[in-house]
Design an enzyme around this catalytic site. Structure first.
Site, PDB file in Angstrom:
ATOM      1  N   ASP A 199       2.106   2.243   3.697  1.00  0.00           N
ATOM      2  CA  ASP A 199       1.282   3.678   3.588  1.00  0.00           C
ATOM      3  C   ASP A 199       2.052   4.645   3.391  1.00  0.00           C
ATOM      4  OD1 ASP A 199      -1.214   4.773   2.704  1.00  0.00           O
ATOM      5  OD2 ASP A 199      -2.088   4.479   4.783  1.00  0.00           O
ATOM      6  N   HIS A 221      -9.078   0.520  -0.919  1.00  0.00           N
ATOM      7  CA  HIS A 221      -8.572   1.397  -0.215  1.00  0.00           C
ATOM      8  C   HIS A 221      -9.533   2.449   0.295  1.00  0.00           C
ATOM      9  CE1 HIS A 221      -5.962   5.128   0.460  1.00  0.00           C
ATOM     10  NE2 HIS A 221      -5.052   4.342   0.848  1.00  0.00           N
ATOM     11  N   HIS A 267       1.849   4.770  -2.085  1.00  0.00           N
ATOM     12  CA  HIS A 267       1.226   5.668  -3.011  1.00  0.00           C
ATOM     13  C   HIS A 267       2.258   6.561  -3.942  1.00  0.00           C
ATOM     14  CE1 HIS A 267      -2.071   3.884  -1.309  1.00  0.00           C
ATOM     15  NE2 HIS A 267      -1.798   4.200  -0.081  1.00  0.00           N
ATOM     16  N   GLU A 294       0.812  -1.086   0.139  1.00  0.00           N
ATOM     17  CA  GLU A 294      -0.053  -0.113   0.084  1.00  0.00           C
ATOM     18  C   GLU A 294       0.829   1.161  -0.020  1.00  0.00           C
ATOM     19  OE1 GLU A 294      -3.277   0.429   2.914  1.00  0.00           O
ATOM     20  OE2 GLU A 294      -3.251   2.630   2.401  1.00  0.00           O
TER      21      GLU A 294
HETATM   22 MN    MN Z   1      -3.133   4.573   1.677  1.00  0.00          MN
END
Ligand code: MN
Length: 325
Positions: free
Chosen positions: A287, A164, A10, A8
């Site tokens: 994240d 998500h 980005h 996860e």
């Molecule tokens: Mn995220």
């Protein structure tokens, strides 16, 4: 631990950068911007430093899902996916990709998913919760009937779907009024995403397409802690639950869901999740750039779990699920 895979993680393109703006105070925006736009500099250095071999990259949120015009949503998805493919081609040893999808239009989303998997070599899709369609206040959840053909194609392509978070719309956020600190990752993200996941489980989607695999971040958005109660509340009343699905909700959770550690670096929560869903269905993630790679990796590498589980969660589960070489 070396050789970790994180999924996860980005990035943004110019057109989607400002979607991340509202989540952060002014004085850290310059830092967030640097982090989210970077792929080959600091990101790789941090991966090296903290034993992350591979990141499966995805677009920031809510981006494509928050563009009510389906044509425009499709254009931005294509642009982001093409950009991501180019960046992966520069570092195929370190990066893989998730498709952004314009689910405002199930046919466009299906076409883009097929293109991303077959032509661009992406290993799945990551979608930021519900989509706004035409009118900004008109939203769709993916258990709705118009999406079932899309799910059939996803199953036949044999790639996972990462659900998500995004925030609920202001018109659906009465409960958070006057408590803006509860929006985003502290609470609203998890609440929104957990209910969406439960809708999928109760809809019967996984009876029709039993091989679909959904990934949830943030240690399961609260679901591992609550799954028993979903199935067992008022257990003394016969036929208490009436939903279209054939099995107990918890059975779909165990057969059709995977969970990542993104943004939830807590051993107590990890162990509860291992007890509910098993260590074969949990995967390490950070994240980044919205949480820190060092916070994730230093916690995970030292968490009080067996080395066998650490290897599965840190690497081999993701390798298997995404068929990474
Ligand atoms: Mn995220």
């Amino acid at each position: 631990m070396k050789g970790k895979i994180a999924l996860e993680e980005h990035f943004a393109i110019d057109e989607t950068l400002l979607d991340s703006r509202g989540f952060f105070p002014d004085d850290v925006w310059a830092e967030v911007k640097d982090r989210v736009m970077d792929l080959h500099g600091r990101r790789i250095r941090l991966m090296d430093e903290h034993g992350i071999e591979t990141m499966i990259l995805s677009l920031n949120a809510p981006t494509v899902q928050a563009i009510p015009d389906p044509k425009r949503a499709n254009e931005i998805a294509i642009k982001a996916n093409d950009y991501l493919a180019e960046q992966i081609a520069k570092r195929p040893d370190r990066f893989q990709g998730f498709a952004a999808l314009p689910l405002q239009d199930p046919d466009l989303a299906t076409r883009e998913l097929q293109r991303c998997v077959k032509d661009l070599g992406f290993v799945g899709a990551l979608v930021n919760g519900f989509s706004q369609v035409n009118d900004p206040n008109n939203i769709v959840y993916y258990d709705m009937p118009q999406f079932w053909d899309f799910w059939g194609v996803l199953e036949s392509l044999d790639v996972p779907f990462y659900l998500h978070p995004r925030n609920p719309l202001p018109i659906h956020s009465k409960i958070y009024e006057g408590h803006s600190w509860l929006m985003g990752p502290s609470w609203a993200f998890g609440q929104e995403t957990a209910v969406h996941a439960l809708r999928l489980m109760g809809s019967g989607l996984f009876d029709k397409y039993p091989k679909i695999q959904i990934v949830l971040g943030h240690m399961g958005e609260g679901l591992p802690f609550s799954m028993w109660r979903v199935d067992n509340c008022n257990a003394w009343i016969p036929n208490r639950h009436n939903y279209p699905a054939k099995r107990k909700i918890g059975e779909y959770f165990q057969d059709n869901f995977h969970i990542t550690t993104s943004g939830n670096f807590r051993t107590q929560a990890l162990i509860n999740t291992m007890l509910e869903i098993g260590s074969d269905r949990i995967m390490f993630s950070t994240d980044w750039p919205f949480e820190n790679i060092d916070h994730a990796a230093i916690w995970f590498d030292a968490a009080t779990i067996s080395e066998d589980d650490r290897l599965k969660i840190g690497r081999t589960n993701a390798k298997k699920l995404f068929k990474l070489k």
